[in-house]
Design a protein around this motif. Sequence first.
Motif, PDB file in Angstrom:
ATOM      1  N   ILE A 137       0.855  -1.189   0.000  1.00  0.00           N
ATOM      2  CA  ILE A 137       0.000   0.000   0.000  1.00  0.00           C
ATOM      3  C   ILE A 137       0.892   1.240   0.000  1.00  0.00           C
ATOM      4  O   ILE A 137       1.741   1.403   0.873  1.00  0.00           O
ATOM      5  CB  ILE A 137      -0.909   0.043   1.253  1.00  0.00           C
ATOM      6  N   THR A 138       0.721   2.108  -0.999  1.00  0.00           N
ATOM      7  CA  THR A 138       1.461   3.368  -1.030  1.00  0.00           C
ATOM      8  C   THR A 138       0.491   4.529  -0.835  1.00  0.00           C
ATOM      9  O   THR A 138      -0.670   4.448  -1.226  1.00  0.00           O
ATOM     10  CB  THR A 138       2.236   3.536  -2.347  1.00  0.00           C
ATOM     11  N   SER A 139       0.993   5.631  -0.250  1.00  0.00           N
ATOM     12  CA  SER A 139       0.075   6.710   0.132  1.00  0.00           C
ATOM     13  C   SER A 139       0.701   8.096   0.036  1.00  0.00           C
ATOM     14  O   SER A 139       0.237   9.030   0.681  1.00  0.00           O
ATOM     15  CB  SER A 139      -0.430   6.482   1.563  1.00  0.00           C
ATOM     16  N   SER A 140       1.733   8.242  -0.782  1.00  0.00           N
ATOM     17  CA  SER A 140       2.380   9.544  -0.919  1.00  0.00           C
ATOM     18  C   SER A 140       1.686  10.392  -1.972  1.00  0.00           C
ATOM     19  O   SER A 140       1.400   9.914  -3.077  1.00  0.00           O
ATOM     20  CB  SER A 140       3.850   9.374  -1.303  1.00  0.00           C
ATOM     21  N   ILE A 141       1.456  11.663  -1.658  1.00  0.00           N
ATOM     22  CA  ILE A 141       0.857  12.579  -2.631  1.00  0.00           C
ATOM     23  C   ILE A 141       1.895  13.068  -3.644  1.00  0.00           C
ATOM     24  O   ILE A 141       1.549  13.734  -4.617  1.00  0.00           O
ATOM     25  CB  ILE A 141       0.201  13.787  -1.935  1.00  0.00           C
ATOM     26  N   ASN A 198       8.030  11.066  -6.842  1.00  0.00           N
ATOM     27  CA  ASN A 198       8.988  11.860  -6.069  1.00  0.00           C
ATOM     28  C   ASN A 198       8.892  11.598  -4.567  1.00  0.00           C
ATOM     29  O   ASN A 198       9.673  12.157  -3.795  1.00  0.00           O
ATOM     30  CB  ASN A 198       8.771  13.349  -6.341  1.00  0.00           C
ATOM     31  N   GLY A 199       7.947  10.783  -4.148  1.00  0.00           N
ATOM     32  CA  GLY A 199       7.771  10.502  -2.730  1.00  0.00           C
ATOM     33  C   GLY A 199       8.817   9.538  -2.206  1.00  0.00           C
ATOM     34  O   GLY A 199       9.078   8.501  -2.813  1.00  0.00           O
ATOM     35  N   GLN A 200       9.426   9.872  -1.079  1.00  0.00           N
ATOM     36  CA  GLN A 200      10.452   8.995  -0.506  1.00  0.00           C
ATOM     37  C   GLN A 200       9.855   7.693   0.039  1.00  0.00           C
ATOM     38  O   GLN A 200      10.499   6.654  -0.002  1.00  0.00           O
ATOM     39  CB  GLN A 200      11.214   9.734   0.598  1.00  0.00           C
ATOM     40  N   SER A 201       8.633   7.754   0.522  1.00  0.00           N
ATOM     41  CA  SER A 201       8.008   6.500   0.983  1.00  0.00           C
ATOM     42  C   SER A 201       7.737   5.579  -0.201  1.00  0.00           C
ATOM     43  O   SER A 201       7.831   4.350  -0.083  1.00  0.00           O
ATOM     44  CB  SER A 201       6.712   6.786   1.753  1.00  0.00           C
ATOM     45  N   ASN A 202       7.432   6.168  -1.359  1.00  0.00           N
ATOM     46  CA  ASN A 202       7.258   5.352  -2.563  1.00  0.00           C
ATOM     47  C   ASN A 202       8.583   4.744  -3.008  1.00  0.00           C
ATOM     48  O   ASN A 202       8.614   3.643  -3.562  1.00  0.00           O
ATOM     49  CB  ASN A 202       6.654   6.188  -3.691  1.00  0.00           C
ATOM     50  N   ALA A 203       9.685   5.458  -2.767  1.00  0.00           N
ATOM     51  CA  ALA A 203      11.002   4.904  -3.079  1.00  0.00           C
ATOM     52  C   ALA A 203      11.274   3.672  -2.213  1.00  0.00           C
ATOM     53  O   ALA A 203      11.842   2.674  -2.688  1.00  0.00           O
ATOM     54  CB  ALA A 203      12.089   5.956  -2.867  1.00  0.00           C
ATOM     55  N   LEU A 204      10.855   3.724  -0.963  1.00  0.00           N
ATOM     56  CA  LEU A 204      11.007   2.564  -0.081  1.00  0.00           C
ATOM     57  C   LEU A 204      10.140   1.400  -0.577  1.00  0.00           C
ATOM     58  O   LEU A 204      10.581   0.247  -0.598  1.00  0.00           O
ATOM     59  CB  LEU A 204      10.631   2.927   1.352  1.00  0.00           C
ATOM     60  N   VAL A 247      -3.243   4.322  -2.803  1.00  0.00           N
ATOM     61  CA  VAL A 247      -4.492   4.906  -2.310  1.00  0.00           C
ATOM     62  C   VAL A 247      -4.582   6.406  -2.589  1.00  0.00           C
ATOM     63  O   VAL A 247      -5.587   7.036  -2.223  1.00  0.00           O
ATOM     64  CB  VAL A 247      -4.694   4.630  -0.803  1.00  0.00           C
ATOM     65  N   VAL A 248      -3.548   6.972  -3.236  1.00  0.00           N
ATOM     66  CA  VAL A 248      -3.628   8.351  -3.720  1.00  0.00           C
ATOM     67  C   VAL A 248      -4.086   8.351  -5.172  1.00  0.00           C
ATOM     68  O   VAL A 248      -5.029   9.038  -5.551  1.00  0.00           O
ATOM     69  CB  VAL A 248      -2.282   9.075  -3.564  1.00  0.00           C
ATOM     70  N   LYS A 249      -3.431   7.540  -5.985  1.00  0.00           N
ATOM     71  CA  LYS A 249      -3.809   7.448  -7.396  1.00  0.00           C
ATOM     72  C   LYS A 249      -5.227   6.898  -7.535  1.00  0.00           C
ATOM     73  O   LYS A 249      -5.995   7.316  -8.408  1.00  0.00           O
ATOM     74  CB  LYS A 249      -2.825   6.552  -8.145  1.00  0.00           C
ATOM     75  N   LEU A 295       1.419  -7.602   4.622  1.00  0.00           N
ATOM     76  CA  LEU A 295       0.911  -6.271   4.319  1.00  0.00           C
ATOM     77  C   LEU A 295       2.055  -5.284   4.470  1.00  0.00           C
ATOM     78  O   LEU A 295       2.624  -5.153   5.559  1.00  0.00           O
ATOM     79  CB  LEU A 295      -0.238  -5.911   5.263  1.00  0.00           C
ATOM     80  N   VAL A 296       2.403  -4.615   3.380  1.00  0.00           N
ATOM     81  CA  VAL A 296       3.484  -3.627   3.394  1.00  0.00           C
ATOM     82  C   VAL A 296       2.850  -2.245   3.244  1.00  0.00           C
ATOM     83  O   VAL A 296       2.178  -1.962   2.247  1.00  0.00           O
ATOM     84  CB  VAL A 296       4.487  -3.878   2.259  1.00  0.00           C
ATOM     85  N   ILE A 297       3.064  -1.387   4.223  1.00  0.00           N
ATOM     86  CA  ILE A 297       2.472  -0.047   4.218  1.00  0.00           C
ATOM     87  C   ILE A 297       3.591   0.975   4.099  1.00  0.00           C
ATOM     88  O   ILE A 297       4.388   1.151   5.020  1.00  0.00           O
ATOM     89  CB  ILE A 297       1.655   0.205   5.494  1.00  0.00           C
ATOM     90  N   ALA A 298       3.675   1.627   2.941  1.00  0.00           N
ATOM     91  CA  ALA A 298       4.655   2.694   2.744  1.00  0.00           C
ATOM     92  C   ALA A 298       3.971   4.014   3.081  1.00  0.00           C
ATOM     93  O   ALA A 298       2.982   4.382   2.453  1.00  0.00           O
ATOM     94  CB  ALA A 298       5.157   2.698   1.304  1.00  0.00           C
ATOM     95  N   VAL A 299       4.517   4.720   4.067  1.00  0.00           N
ATOM     96  CA  VAL A 299       3.768   5.854   4.606  1.00  0.00           C
ATOM     97  C   VAL A 299       4.670   7.066   4.873  1.00  0.00           C
ATOM     98  O   VAL A 299       5.657   6.962   5.593  1.00  0.00           O
ATOM     99  CB  VAL A 299       3.017   5.439   5.896  1.00  0.00           C
TER     100      VAL A 299
END
Length: 202
Positions: free
Chosen positions: A8-12, A16-22, A43-45, A90-94
Amino acid sequence: MTTRALVITSSILAENGQSNALANRFIEQANARNDIEVTQRDVVKNALPHLDISELGAWQVAAAERNAEQQALAACSDELLAELRGNDVLVIAVPMYNLGIPSQLKAWFDRVLRAGETFRYTENGPQGLVEGKRAIILAARGGQYAGTEFDSQTPHLKTMLGLMGIKEVDVVYAEGLNLDEQQREAAIKEAFQAIDQLVEGL
């Protein structure tokens, strides 16, 4: 035996989001193996609306008794629940926004934290119904908050996961990303190493 991981990714900030890089690091390492199957949900897209009384009410009607409107309202949560149940990890990138989690991620939790589905009330308090799963939190932060009173995010996430019965939770922090370039590079490198070890252990 295949391990199924839901990321689950949640960067706006999208790419360019660092949590998305993780998250991408986890996905790359997992895809390099033949025994891990990854499902991604941004969950942003693919944003979810805020939970309202109509949708909440639809859940409280037995599936066979829902009218067309209630079926449509309940379908979103039912889909997310099926996706959660169908994965082992469950992997939560936040990212951290104003000391908390993104509202888009909260909207996801609002639809998977359902009484009678992922937990139930008992005389001894709530009991989680999601068994045999683990979670990995990939937390990216501009400042340094882990272990301080300002980190309300980690306990919030662990409490929500625990409500569902997910007690095995690993947390990878990449902190101080906005302090300076040297700190950012060191934090990302350390986080990537921790992610690699976690994937190796799956």
